[in-house]
Design a protein around this motif. Structure first.
Motif, mmCIF file in Angstrom:
data_model
loop_
_atom_site.group_PDB
_atom_site.id
_atom_site.type_symbol
_atom_site.label_atom_id
_atom_site.label_comp_id
_atom_site.label_asym_id
_atom_site.label_seq_id
_atom_site.Cartn_x
_atom_site.Cartn_y
_atom_site.Cartn_z
ATOM 1 N N PHE B 39 -28.508 61.420 20.861
ATOM 2 C CA PHE B 39 -28.276 60.369 19.857
ATOM 3 C C PHE B 39 -27.263 59.391 20.414
ATOM 4 O O PHE B 39 -26.205 59.812 20.884
ATOM 5 N N THR B 41 -24.558 56.968 19.418
ATOM 6 C CA THR B 41 -23.777 56.584 18.245
ATOM 7 C C THR B 41 -22.701 55.593 18.679
ATOM 8 O O THR B 41 -22.551 55.299 19.865
ATOM 9 N N ALA B 48 -27.706 66.351 21.428
ATOM 10 C CA ALA B 48 -27.902 67.329 20.368
ATOM 11 C C ALA B 48 -28.712 68.521 20.880
ATOM 12 O O ALA B 48 -28.478 69.647 20.479
ATOM 13 N N ALA B 67 -25.152 78.003 14.898
ATOM 14 C CA ALA B 67 -24.077 77.521 14.037
ATOM 15 C C ALA B 67 -24.463 76.175 13.439
ATOM 16 O O ALA B 67 -25.342 75.478 13.954
ATOM 17 N N SER B 68 -23.801 75.806 12.381
ATOM 18 C CA SER B 68 -24.057 74.515 11.748
ATOM 19 C C SER B 68 -23.747 73.391 12.731
ATOM 20 O O SER B 68 -22.739 73.432 13.433
ATOM 21 N N GLY B 69 -24.647 72.431 12.831
ATOM 22 C CA GLY B 69 -24.439 71.291 13.716
ATOM 23 C C GLY B 69 -24.901 71.524 15.143
ATOM 24 O O GLY B 69 -24.681 70.689 16.022
ATOM 25 N N CYS B 70 -25.588 72.648 15.396
ATOM 26 C CA CYS B 70 -25.982 72.927 16.772
ATOM 27 C C CYS B 70 -27.300 72.254 17.132
ATOM 28 O O CYS B 70 -27.714 72.274 18.286
ATOM 29 N N GLY B 71 -27.954 71.654 16.168
ATOM 30 C CA GLY B 71 -29.173 70.907 16.479
ATOM 31 C C GLY B 71 -30.455 71.506 15.929
ATOM 32 O O GLY B 71 -31.546 71.096 16.307
ATOM 33 N N LYS B 72 -30.334 72.446 15.002
ATOM 34 C CA LYS B 72 -31.521 73.091 14.452
ATOM 35 C C LYS B 72 -32.423 72.088 13.734
ATOM 36 O O LYS B 72 -33.626 72.033 13.977
ATOM 37 N N SER B 73 -31.797 71.284 12.861
ATOM 38 C CA SER B 73 -32.608 70.314 12.115
ATOM 39 C C SER B 73 -33.212 69.283 13.056
ATOM 40 O O SER B 73 -34.370 68.882 12.885
ATOM 41 N N THR B 74 -32.427 68.874 14.038
ATOM 42 C CA THR B 74 -32.940 67.902 15.002
ATOM 43 C C THR B 74 -34.180 68.460 15.684
ATOM 44 O O THR B 74 -35.193 67.766 15.835
ATOM 45 N N HIS B 237 -23.376 72.197 21.178
ATOM 46 C CA HIS B 237 -22.724 71.188 22.037
ATOM 47 C C HIS B 237 -22.874 71.440 23.525
ATOM 48 O O HIS B 237 -21.937 71.910 24.153
HETATM 49 N N1 ADP Z 1 -29.251 60.509 13.312
HETATM 50 C C1 ADP Z 1 -28.218 61.029 14.020
HETATM 51 N N2 ADP Z 1 -27.369 60.218 14.695
HETATM 52 C C2 ADP Z 1 -26.354 60.730 15.408
HETATM 53 N N3 ADP Z 1 -26.084 62.029 15.510
HETATM 54 C C3 ADP Z 1 -26.867 62.898 14.861
HETATM 55 C C4 ADP Z 1 -27.985 62.440 14.079
HETATM 56 N N4 ADP Z 1 -28.599 63.516 13.543
HETATM 57 C C5 ADP Z 1 -27.904 64.591 13.970
HETATM 58 N N5 ADP Z 1 -26.876 64.236 14.760
HETATM 59 C C6 ADP Z 1 -25.938 65.139 15.445
HETATM 60 O O1 ADP Z 1 -26.661 66.095 16.149
HETATM 61 C C7 ADP Z 1 -26.070 67.375 16.000
HETATM 62 C C8 ADP Z 1 -27.073 68.351 15.449
HETATM 63 O O2 ADP Z 1 -27.330 68.065 14.097
HETATM 64 P P1 ADP Z 1 -28.355 68.926 13.226
HETATM 65 O O3 ADP Z 1 -29.630 69.012 13.980
HETATM 66 O O4 ADP Z 1 -28.426 68.346 11.882
HETATM 67 O O5 ADP Z 1 -27.626 70.336 13.192
HETATM 68 P P2 ADP Z 1 -27.973 71.625 12.314
HETATM 69 O O6 ADP Z 1 -29.236 71.393 11.572
HETATM 70 O O7 ADP Z 1 -28.067 72.729 13.291
HETATM 71 O O8 ADP Z 1 -26.808 71.835 11.406
HETATM 72 C C9 ADP Z 1 -24.851 67.208 15.137
HETATM 73 O O9 ADP Z 1 -23.719 67.156 15.974
HETATM 74 C C10 ADP Z 1 -25.078 65.905 14.449
HETATM 75 O O10 ADP Z 1 -23.857 65.264 14.216
#
Ligand code: ADP
Ligand code: MG
Lengths: 321, 300
Positions: B39, B41, B48, B67-74, B237
């Motif tokens: 990403f 920013t 991610a 862990a939360s924020g590790c990129g699962k949703s991404t 990370h």
């Molecule tokens: N649209 C975006 N722009 C910038 N950074 C993003 C965006 N979406 C997610 N991130 C970053 O990517 C990382 C992974 O996010 P995410 O996939 O939501 O984590 P999880 O679902 O595991 O909690 C996080 O550090 C988040 O801040």
């Protein structure tokens, strides 16, 4: 139950309390108005002459300032002539509640002064049609543009900066121009309502559209929805209840432009009636007419709110859950 | 307290081993090749995801944990086509995916049901988008609603349903398209514990009854072990695959297995992976300077 506090942030009141407060909110101003009208020791800055006595220019039913009355009484008293008699009264522009209540009927039944003039119901109806056409025309253009602005960034960028600028221009400022272009009858009046509504409408509708949860669009995409389907099957139905609420608020704003609009070109509608009655000093009719605008506005909003509950059943269920 | 001796999580009973042998022979439904997501920013580039390589086989149940924020949703959003990868590719049945499509069903954490549509029409949405006629779509939708046990609610609106019921509708809606894979992003994250465990059993039952591959994201260890054939453990990370664990717990699963040795051994392993021993960077230490010991204040 009854021990629950009256003031709790964001907590809904019971139906009973809501009803009581609604009634009080109308009763309170009415009470103040009645007090000022019927309690002679409250305000009443005038004296209504009952017996002119020996004051040469006093006449029965004439209204004079209290100081003038006192001064004249003193003068007459000094030379030992007959004293005038008067009762305390309010200025003519503040009729009492019962007079206005009566005017609600009589203003409809009073024949117009001249043959060319309109009855009150005709004036009111004329005003309603002006509002209706101004608002409908604005909505026919404004709502689709607003929805597109809220859906597509490109449409928003090409429209909203200019509209953002234009909405600061006061609609009445276009009065003269509207008359020059559209003549002196209904055209320019509808145009003022249109200008007053349209620009706000586009911005408000686009904002409402943008507030639609983007994950609904994403869900639709993963279900295989195509571009046009996103607009017609997700965006539009998704914003419909909020859009309807927006339109109700905007309709209220359109009413506030009515008086200005009706003064443009040949004065017409309820505005004409009000100015005419004020000229004849029939302030009871003036008050009645002003209140009629409020009542029509409030009633139409209540009807639309009820209609909203009926056409958006999912909203109704949401409130219950 | 004495530590109970746990077997290695790598130890598999004959039955479990046979199941994995069977799974590995099946065709590959989903393949992730050198997937990377950066990403950009305002503060600079954030990586991610990096070096994600993985294959999911037909009818396999895969959990992704981290862990939360590790990129699962991404990751799951890339698979769904809602986000594009910066590098690498996603293959579905061997064909690269670009953009979202009905061949991958998605269930989100927020329910994302269409509030203006009844349960039935929500489930029909995908079928109708596909161009199916109303009657066909309706009868198919009703079958799916039956499958998730909501036949009594087919004419209710989503807001009349509880969280668990909403998520069942969301599952039915995703499955109605007959996707090759069901992608679920912490679908039960918002549910209370009881509903959650009920929903887990429901999901296993549905999965058991139809031909579907599942990729399920969670941050709940028990949930992952209870559901999955394999667990993809991500580290943060950047989000990289730390380990792919073959869950040694036999099927059919039962909540009683939560205290079985295999379960606990797997749990311990994942716990180590996502909660590594605290490093000395001081970030997690409490600031003790201003604290006094209890009782100090009464000493003269
Ligand atoms: N649209 C975006 N722009 C910038 N950074 C993003 C965006 N979406 C997610 N991130 C970053 O990517 C990382 C992974 O996010 P995410 O996939 O939501 O984590 P999880 O679902 O595991 O909690 C996080 O550090 C988040 O801040
Ligand atoms: Mg997430």
């Amino acid at each position: 139950m009854s021990s629950s506090p009256w003031f709790a942030p964001r907590i809904a009141l019971s139906t009973k309390r809501t009803r009581v407060l609604t009634i009080v909110s109308f009763l309170l101003p009415l009470l103040i108005w009645s007090a000022i009208s019927y309690l002679p020791f409250l305000w009443h800055p005038k004296i209504k002459i009952v017996e002119p006595g020996d004051v040469s220019y006093f006449k029965i039913n004439m209204l004079v300032d209290r100081e003038v009355f006192d001064k004249e009484t003193l003068k007459v008293k000094e030379v030992g002539k007959v004293l005038p008699i008067g009762t305390r009264a309010n200025p003519i522009y503040l009729p009492a509640p019962h007079e206005v209540a009566k005017a609600f009927v009589t203003s409809f039944t009073t024949e117009p002064q001249r043959r060319s003039e309109q009855w009150l119901h005709e004036s009111l109806w004329h005003s309603i049609t002006i509002i209706f056409f101004g608002f409908i025309l604005s909505s026919l253009v404004g709502v689709p543009i607003g929805v597109l602005c809220g859906t597509y960034a490109a449409v928003s960028r090409i429209n909203e900066p200019f509209i953002e600028f234009f909405r600061y221009l006061p609609a009445p400022a276009f009065g003269a121009l509207a008359v020059a272009v559209l003549g002196i009858y209904d055209g320019p009046k509808i145009a003022i309502i249109f200008i007053g509504t349209f620009f706000q409408q586009v911005l408000i509708v686009s904002n409402t559209t943008r507030k639609l949860d983007i994950s609904l669009l994403e869900a639709a995409l993963t279900l295989g929805a195509k571009r046009m389907q996103l607009l017609f099957k997700v965006v539009i139905p998704g914003i419909l209840p909020d859009l309807f609420r927006d339109l109700r608020i905007l309709l209220g704003w359109a009413w506030t432009y009515l008086i200005v609009a009706e003064l443009i070109g040949t004065s017409s509608g309820i505005t004409w009636f009000i100015t005419q009655q004020a000229r004849y000093k029939n302030f009871d009719n003036v008050f009645a007419a002003i209140m009629m605008i409020g009542i029509i506005g409030l009633l139409s909003d209540i009807i639309l709110a009820k209609l909203g509950k009926y056409i958006f059943p999912w909203e109704r269920s949401a409130n219950k859950a | 307290m004495t530590q109970i001796e746990l077997p290695s999580y790598l130890e598999q009973s004959g039955e479990v081993k046979a199941r994995f042998d069977d799974i590995k022979q099946r065709e590959v439904i989903l393949e992730l090749k050198d997937l990377e997501k950066v990403f950009s920013t305002a503060k600079g580039d954030v990586t991610a995801l990096k070096n994600i390589n993985f294959k999911a086989h037909r009818r396999e149940f895969v959990c992704v944990i981290g862990a939360s924020g590790c990129g699962k949703s991404t990751l799951i959003r890339i698979l769904a086509g809602l986000e594009s990868a910066s590098a690498g590719e996603v293959l579905l049945d061997g064909k690269p995916v670009s953009g979202p499509g009905p061949d991958r069903g998605m269930v989100f954490q927020g329910y994302t049901l269409f509030p203006w549509l009844t349960v039935k029409k929500n489930v029909m949405f995908g079928l109708r988008s596909q161009g199916l006629g109303y009657a066909t779509a309706e009868s198919e939708a009703l079958q799916w609603i039956d499958l998730v046990g909501l036949e009594k609610f087919s004419d209710s609106y989503p807001d009349q349903l509880s969280g668990g019921m909403k998520q069942r509708v969301a599952i039915a809606r995703a499955l109605a398209n007959k996707p090759r894979i069901l992608l679920m992003d912490e679908p039960y994250g918002a549910l209370d514990v009881q509903t959650r465990s009920k929903m887990q059993s429901y999901l296993l039952e549905i999965w058991h009854n139809i031909d579907i591959t599942v990729l399920f994201i969670t941050h709940d260890l028990d949930e992952a072990i209870y559901l999955a054939d394999r667990i993809l453990v991500l580290k943060s990370h950047p989000g990289e695959v730390e380990e792919i664990i073959e869950v040694p717990v036999p099927r059919p699963r039962d909540p009683e297995q939560f205290i079985s040795p295999e379960f606990l051994a797997t749990r311990k392993r994942i716990d180590q992976l996502i909660h590594p021993p605290i490093t000395e960077d001081g970030e997690d230490k409490l600031n003790m300077i201003r604290l006094t010991r209890v009782g100090d204040e009464v000493e003269p």
